[in-house]
Write an enzyme that holds these catalytic residues in place. Structure first.
Site: not given
Ligand SMILES: *Cc1c(COP(=O)(O)O)cnc(C)c1O
Length: 414
Positions: A259-261, A298, A328, A356
């Site tokens: 599940e890469p973000g 961030r 502010c 993010y």
């Molecule tokens: C946020 C999240 C991700 C993605 O994480 P990254 O660090 O952005 O790759 C994958 N799985 C779950 C369950 C998450 O909450």
């Protein structure tokens, strides 16, 4: 996409603006699939929360990705972007049984991360298969803010509670179709990650008819030159071999899911902001930009490093600057940064602004959220308009205070 393209985008769409390079997203996607080419069933579910613009989701779909979602609204966004329900994984934490039932109704894959909801859901809907999120109690990263595998973490079902899971499964007759972990946002040490994977394989052996094992995410991307990053190719080689071996023993070809973000979108994003004021003080030179933590939080929230360049004056003499926002409260984007001479009106470019960043933006100080632009096949496409004053007022309900006061009755014996 070069400097001139970015300046042109700033000119056309105004500032501040987020820009995403579709080509970089595609190459990261291909790098990951290529690292796992020896696994027959690899599924990448893009983590929507990193960057949830519908055009980005559509790009992910065109690449062959599914989605990982953490709220019912993200599920709905995915469906609106054209994903079929079975390509969407729903991995919430701490949501109501009601919301999980709603997601199940929509037909997405359900991932449950606590025993209470598992038992309630299994009792009411034994026919709906679910995945369970395991906490292997392994930290695959150095930063305590973003590691979620430790013993006190609110995420996942403890590995020590598997006997209770098995009891619930037996008593309800529910079917577990997947095992999941997501141990944090920084996989630095591949051996630690592989160690956690072994725990997942052991857990998987308790369940007869799984369809997939989901290893979550946490791939580290570089923020600076020479920054450490996950060696995806090495991880791919080692984990693929081990996964294929596991499937052979298990007696079924499972799907290996990630599940890469951040890995897919972080480096593809740039944040462009204009310099409002250059301010000399007794101790530093501030460059104040037309933005703040309302747009990019961030650095202030996680102490993240975002490389900053002055794209209006790349040949200028370098000086040390503190780049700050207009909020502010203290909102420092970077301290003691060597940047080519900054003049008022210059455009600064922030790197690693894909993950993010926009998705955590707010209207704090009643400012508009920025525009978003997708750079796709050598052309800029506006994918989100900058907000306007109507957006600030939307959903606000004005009370006629004078009338309210008049109508208020004073109780007799007050
Ligand atoms: C946020 C999240 C991700 C993605 O994480 P990254 O660090 O952005 O790759 C994958 N799985 C779950 C369950 C998450 O909450």
């Amino acid at each position: 996409m070069n400097r001139t393209d970015l300046l042109q985008i700033a000119q056309t769409y105004g500032n501040p603006t987020y820009v995403y390079d579709a080509h970089k997203i595609t190459s990261q996607y291909e790098r990951l699939t290529n690292a796992f080419k020896n696994v027959s069933n690899l599924k990448l579910h893009y983590a929507v929360k990193a960057l949830s613009n519908v055009s980005i989701l559509k790009l992910m779909k065109s690449l062959g990705a599914g989605l990982d979602t953490v709220s019912i609204q993200e599920v709905q966004l995915g469906l609106a972007a054209g994903f079929s329900a079975e390509d969407i994984m729903y991995t919430p934490n701490g949501v109501s049984l009601r919301e999980i039932e709603h997601a199940a109704q929509l037909g997405v894959k359900i991932n449950i991360d606590n025993l209470s909801i598992l038992e309630q859901f299994g009792s009411k809907h034994p026919e709906v298969p679910v995945c369970i999120r395991i906490n292997p109690h392994v930290m695959a990263g150095g930063n305590h803010n973003i590691s979620v595998g430790h013993i006190d973490s609110k995420f996942g079902i403890s590995i020590h509670q598997i006997p209770h899971v098995l009891r619930i499964v037996e008593l309800t007759g529910m079917h577990i179709n997947g095992i999941h972990m997501h141990t944090g946002s920084d996989i630095l040490d591949i051996d630690v990650f592989l160690y956690a994977s072994e725990i997942l394989f052991n857990t998987a052996n308790n369940f007869k008819n799984l369809d997939f094992i989901d290893f979550g995410s946490g791939f580290k991307v570089p923020y600076k030159k020479d920054d450490i990053q996950t060696n995806i190719e090495e991880l791919g080689e080692k984990l693929s071999t081990r996964f294929n071996e596991f499937c052979k023993n298990y007696g079924k070809e499972l799907s290996l899911n990630f599940e890469p973000g951040k890995f897919l979108v972080s480096e593809a994003g740039y944040f462009l902001a204009e310099v409002n004021v250059v301010k000399q003080t007794t101790s530093t030179v501030f460059a104040g930009i037309d933005s703040g933590f309302n747009h990019l939080i961030r650095p202030m929230l996680y102490n993240s490093y975002h490389h900053i360049e002055n794209i209006s004056n790349p040949e200028g003499r370098e000086r040390y600057y503190s780049v700050v926002g207009y909020i502010c409260e203290t909102d420092t984007f970077g301290n003691n940064r060597r940047i080519s001479e900054i003049r008022e009106g210059d455009i600064l470019k922030f790197n690693n602004a894909g993950a993010y960043c926009f998705s955590m933006a707010s209207n704090y100080n009643s400012r508009y959220r920025p525009a978003e632009v997708l750079w796709y096949e050598n052309e800029a496409h506006l994918i989100r308009k900058r907000e306007t004053f109507d957006d600030i007022l939307r959903n606000q309900v004005e009370v006629n205070l004078a009338t309210t006061k008049k109508e208020k009755k004073i109780p007799k014996n007050a």
